[in-house]
Design a protein around this motif. Structure first.
Motif, mmCIF file in Angstrom:
data_model
loop_
_atom_site.group_PDB
_atom_site.id
_atom_site.type_symbol
_atom_site.label_atom_id
_atom_site.label_comp_id
_atom_site.label_asym_id
_atom_site.label_seq_id
_atom_site.Cartn_x
_atom_site.Cartn_y
_atom_site.Cartn_z
ATOM 1 N N VAL A 1 1.261 -0.753 0.143
ATOM 2 C CA VAL A 1 0.114 -0.435 -0.114
ATOM 3 C C VAL A 1 0.888 1.478 -0.095
ATOM 4 C CG1 VAL A 1 -1.649 1.135 1.289
ATOM 5 C CG2 VAL A 1 -1.469 -1.443 0.968
ATOM 6 N N VAL A 2 0.442 2.331 -1.168
ATOM 7 C CA VAL A 2 1.349 3.475 -0.987
ATOM 8 C C VAL A 2 0.922 4.779 0.231
ATOM 9 C CG1 VAL A 2 1.756 5.275 -2.762
ATOM 10 C CG2 VAL A 2 1.908 3.146 -3.195
ATOM 11 N N SER A 3 1.641 5.148 0.910
ATOM 12 C CA SER A 3 1.050 5.543 2.040
ATOM 13 C C SER A 3 1.219 7.152 1.311
ATOM 14 C CB SER A 3 1.734 6.006 2.963
ATOM 15 O OG SER A 3 1.745 4.403 3.482
ATOM 16 N N PRO A 4 -0.432 8.148 2.362
ATOM 17 C CA PRO A 4 0.193 9.571 1.594
ATOM 18 C C PRO A 4 1.269 10.140 1.835
ATOM 19 C CG PRO A 4 -1.913 8.713 3.198
ATOM 20 C CD PRO A 4 -0.472 7.606 3.293
ATOM 21 N N ASP A 5 2.787 9.866 1.992
ATOM 22 C CA ASP A 5 4.394 10.749 2.578
ATOM 23 C C ASP A 5 4.728 9.947 0.923
ATOM 24 O OD1 ASP A 5 4.259 8.031 3.285
ATOM 25 O OD2 ASP A 5 5.292 8.581 5.276
ATOM 26 N N GLY A 6 4.226 9.163 0.665
ATOM 27 C CA GLY A 6 5.153 8.411 -0.374
ATOM 28 C C GLY A 6 5.753 6.659 -0.226
ATOM 29 N N SER A 7 5.715 6.418 1.305
ATOM 30 C CA SER A 7 5.848 5.270 1.850
ATOM 31 C C SER A 7 5.074 4.220 1.326
ATOM 32 C CB SER A 7 6.533 5.116 3.033
ATOM 33 O OG SER A 7 5.279 5.554 3.256
ATOM 34 N N VAL A 8 6.065 2.530 1.361
ATOM 35 C CA VAL A 8 5.000 1.224 0.639
ATOM 36 C C VAL A 8 5.517 1.113 1.499
ATOM 37 C CG1 VAL A 8 4.755 -0.253 -0.368
ATOM 38 C CG2 VAL A 8 5.773 1.844 -1.532
ATOM 39 N N THR A 9 3.794 0.551 2.360
ATOM 40 C CA THR A 9 4.497 -0.347 3.101
ATOM 41 C C THR A 9 3.855 -2.224 3.356
ATOM 42 O OG1 THR A 9 3.348 1.414 4.995
ATOM 43 C CG2 THR A 9 2.591 -0.976 5.709
ATOM 44 N N VAL A 10 4.216 -2.646 2.980
ATOM 45 C CA VAL A 10 4.713 -4.367 3.463
ATOM 46 C C VAL A 10 3.725 -5.021 3.785
ATOM 47 C CG1 VAL A 10 5.504 -6.298 2.348
ATOM 48 C CG2 VAL A 10 5.809 -3.669 1.080
ATOM 49 N N SER A 11 2.948 -5.653 4.158
ATOM 50 C CA SER A 11 2.348 -6.978 4.878
ATOM 51 C C SER A 11 2.109 -8.218 4.134
ATOM 52 C CB SER A 11 0.958 -5.632 5.668
ATOM 53 O OG SER A 11 0.037 -5.393 4.758
ATOM 54 N N TRP A 12 2.338 -8.478 5.687
ATOM 55 C CA TRP A 12 2.409 -10.289 5.282
ATOM 56 C C TRP A 12 1.059 -11.009 6.324
ATOM 57 C CZ3 TRP A 12 6.235 -7.916 6.026
ATOM 58 C CH2 TRP A 12 7.294 -8.123 6.885
ATOM 59 N N SER A 13 1.035 -12.059 6.368
ATOM 60 C CA SER A 13 0.965 -12.588 7.629
ATOM 61 C C SER A 13 1.618 -13.855 7.428
ATOM 62 C CB SER A 13 -0.806 -13.794 6.997
ATOM 63 O OG SER A 13 -0.829 -14.552 6.637
ATOM 64 N N ALA A 14 1.846 -14.640 8.692
ATOM 65 C CA ALA A 14 2.777 -16.069 9.254
ATOM 66 C C ALA A 14 2.555 -16.739 8.791
ATOM 67 C CB ALA A 14 2.856 -16.101 10.120
ATOM 68 N N PRO A 15 3.531 -18.432 8.162
ATOM 69 C CA PRO A 15 3.657 -19.270 7.493
ATOM 70 C C PRO A 15 2.369 -19.681 8.747
ATOM 71 C CG PRO A 15 5.876 -18.626 7.792
ATOM 72 C CD PRO A 15 5.072 -17.790 7.918
ATOM 73 N N THR A 16 2.055 -20.801 8.166
ATOM 74 C CA THR A 16 1.395 -21.682 9.388
ATOM 75 C C THR A 16 1.886 -22.848 9.330
ATOM 76 O OG1 THR A 16 0.481 -22.916 7.127
ATOM 77 C CG2 THR A 16 -1.361 -21.177 8.654
ATOM 78 N N GLU A 17 3.272 -23.680 8.206
ATOM 79 C CA GLU A 17 4.212 -24.587 9.059
ATOM 80 C C GLU A 17 5.671 -24.132 9.071
ATOM 81 O OE1 GLU A 17 3.150 -26.894 5.463
ATOM 82 O OE2 GLU A 17 1.032 -27.346 5.403
#
Length: 168
Positions: free
Chosen positions: A72-88
């Motif tokens: 997601v590109v933030s209003p300040d121009g940074s990009v936030t990458v998010s994810w969920s942990a693996p289950t294994e």
């Protein structure tokens, strides 16, 4: 990442698998891109020893695949990458992988903590107007798991607001 003055790096023994063969390469990077890798070193075989960190399992299974990366590109121009942990598997950290349109994929970060589920990339580490996709690579002391599915492409902020890139 290491400083441009650094000419050697000692890899901790507990990050190698005893008896496995390794080769190494070095590559230059700057804020916007990276250069060609060096030739590979001669193969080295990791020798037995005492692990440095008693919390890490000997022979821990490779981590599973994290949930799909979201960028997601933030209003300040940074990009936030998010994810969920693996289950294994056992995860001791993550690395963010980036692909700029027309360029090879490479690691954007060093090792992030095992409890991380997001990472923000400052605007000044991205090329304005360039299209990027991101993946998350799970790692543990002994090996790495498969990277997450790639995020949808995003375009780094320019003077105008950044928009998702529907064409990449």
């Amino acid at each position: 990442r290491h400083s441009s003055e650094q000419t050697s790096y000692t890899l901790p023994q507990d990050e190698l698998i005893t008896g496995s063969s390794y080769t190494f390469q070095v590559g230059p990077i700057n804020v916007h891109t990276h250069g060609p890798l060096s030739l590979s070193s001669s193969p080295l075989v990791a020798q037995a020893g005492t692990p440095q960190d008693g919390n890490k399992e000997e022979g821990a299974p490779a981590p599973g695949r994290p949930g799909p990366a979201q960028a997601v590109v933030s209003p300040d121009g940074s990009v936030t990458v998010s994810w969920s942990a693996p289950t294994e598997g056992t995860v001791t950290g993550y690395v963010i992988l980036v692909t700029r349109k027309g360029q090879p994929r490479h690691a954007l970060t060093g090792r992030l903590s095992a409890d991380a589920t997001s990472y923000s990339i400052p605007k000044d580490e991205l090329i304005p107007g360039a299209s990027y996709t991101f993946q998350v690579g799970p790692i543990n002391v002994h090996t790495h798991g498969p990277p997450s599915a790639a995020s949808a492409a995003v375009v780094a902020a320019t003077a105008d607001a950044a928009q998702p890139d529907g064409g990449a």
